[in-house]
Design an enzyme around this catalytic site. Structure first.
Site, short mmCIF file in Angstrom:
data_model
loop_
_atom_site.label_atom_id
_atom_site.label_comp_id
_atom_site.label_asym_id
_atom_site.label_seq_id
_atom_site.Cartn_x
_atom_site.Cartn_y
_atom_site.Cartn_z
N GLY A 52 32.73 -4.49 -31.69
CA GLY A 52 31.61 -4.49 -32.63
C GLY A 52 31.23 -5.89 -33.08
CG ASP A 53 33.76 -8.05 -35.69
OD1 ASP A 53 33.37 -8.50 -36.78
OD2 ASP A 53 34.55 -7.10 -35.59
CG MET A 54 33.95 -10.19 -29.91
SD MET A 54 34.00 -11.88 -30.56
CE MET A 54 34.38 -12.78 -29.07
#
Length: 411
Positions: free
Chosen positions: A170-172
């Site tokens: 999700g972050d990347m």
């Protein structure tokens, strides 16, 4: 050969983010040539500084996501510190933050306020749910978005709890979207003369990744809900993970011609000529039978022998590699995916590179992530502060730096 300047040379970025999604965005912008100034708080700095892997007080997690940046550690609760940060933002092209919606507005660092004095500012916010909608105020991390997005429900074996992905998908992925959006907004600013607020949510980005599940559900009238399938894809036979004598291999023979070549290798002309398996729908209908045949063949072979045979007939395949094997992979080495840097505390370090490959410039970042407050004096001087004013802020604790900064300078 380097024949051009980096694409974002001359762009100044203020990184007011922490942990992963935001720092990854500005790390990418730094690699593309932007001047990135990371702003942190005394005395802890970015929360990522305490995340594993830790060695000699330095965090590999922080080093990975903050290379190529200058470090400013300032107390914005002091009016002098807040004024300094606002001056910095007034000089910037991009502002990156990943706090809960509304948090920076309370500090006087929201988009509406900052854009009044810097109308060209591209202000990028990354949060769990975005700045609108009923869930906007809720806290969240990548794990939360992975669970809510429907992705986690499709991973793992039927009847078992879904596994953790072990990478910050999700972050990347949100960070990668942010880089594209920021570059687009900078290009748009050339025509309009104005920046804008970019509102990115981890949840949105993961939902947007569904190349399969959403259209299956909507086009089937709600009948087709992709579920956990274990080690292969039921609608793409044959495409999955198989157990060899000494490890695991993946085989991608879901295309008709690839399947026929694989069938001929495993079962001779009789299997290759079986018309039940000549279309994807036919293979899907007889998935259990096909899996049994392929599993029996793979389990009798060592991984290297299996790959050699599959490569020989041009069927896509790979070993399931551990990270030590990845770093030793000649392909990864040839592509420059591991970068070597000289760190003032740790000495020579090796970290993962970004996947940017430009024909006319080199985006490999050679400078390590900053020590906490490493560039306080330089950044303040750029903003017009005199040596006396800077020294006064240092003595008052408005500007803070870790002991290693003094030691590095003395050394």
């Amino acid at each position: 050969m380097t024949t051009q300047s980096l694409p974002l040379a001359g762009i100044r970025v203020v990184d007011y983010s922490h942990f992963l999604a935001g720092p990854f965005v500005s790390r990418c912008l730094a690699a593309l040539g932007a001047e990135v100034i990371k702003v942190e708080r005394p005395t802890e700095g970015d929360a990522g500084r305490t995340h594993a892997y830790l060695i000699n007080g330095q965090s590999g997690y922080y080093l990975q996501q903050n290379m190529g940046k200058e470090g400013l550690c300032v107390n914005i609760k002091d009016p002098r510190g807040l004024e300094l940060v606002k001056k910095l933002v007034d000089s910037a092209d991009v502002f990156v933050e990943n706090y809960r919606p509304g948090a920076l507005k309370k500090l006087g660092l929201g988009y509406q306020e900052l854009s009044k004095t810097n109308p060209g500012l591209v202000y990028c916010s990354v949060s769990a749910y975005g700045h609108t909608g009923p869930d906007a105020p809720r806290p969240g991390f990548g794990l939360i978005a992975e669970a809510k997005s429907g992705i986690m429900a499709m991973v793992g074996s039927p009847g078992e709890a879904p596994p953790l992905l072990r990478i910050a998908l999700g972050d990347m992925y949100t960070g990668a979207n942010a880089v594209g959006a920021i570059c687009a907004a900078l290009l748009g600013r050339v025509k309009s003369g104005r920046g804008q607020h970019i509102d990115l949510a981890l949840y949105d980005c993961l939902v947007s990744m569904h190349e399969y599940a959403i259209q299956c559900y909507t086009l089937s009238g709600g009948k087709d809900i992709p579920k956990q399938a274990g080690h292969d894809l039921p609608n793409s036979t044959l495409y999955g993970v198989f157990t060899a004598k000494d490890g695991y291999v993946v085989i991608a023979a879901q295309v008709d011609d690839a399947w026929k070549r694989l069938a001929r290798l495993i079962g001779g002309e009789a299997l290759a000529a079986d018309t039940r398996f000549h279309s994807q729908s036919g293979r899907n209908a007889h998935r259990t039978e096909i899996l049994g045949i392929v599993r029996a063949w793979v389990q009798e072979l060592a991984v290297s022998d299996c790959l050699s045979l599959l490569d020989g007939i041009d069927v896509p395949c790979a070993k399931v590699q551990n990270i030590d094997e990845v770093l030793a992979d000649p392909q990864i080495q040839a592509r420059g995916m591991i970068v070597e840097q000289e760190h003032p505390v740790l000495g020579k370090i090796r970290l993962g590179n970004l996947p940017f490959h430009f024909s006319e410039c080199d985006t490999t970042v050679r400078t390590p992530a900053p020590l906490l407050g490493q560039h306080n004096r330089q950044v303040a001087a750029k903003l017009g502060y005199s040596p006396e004013e800077i020294e006064a802020m240092v003595k008052a604790g408005v500007l803070y730096s870790e002991a290693a900064v003094t030691e590095a300078v003395a050394g």
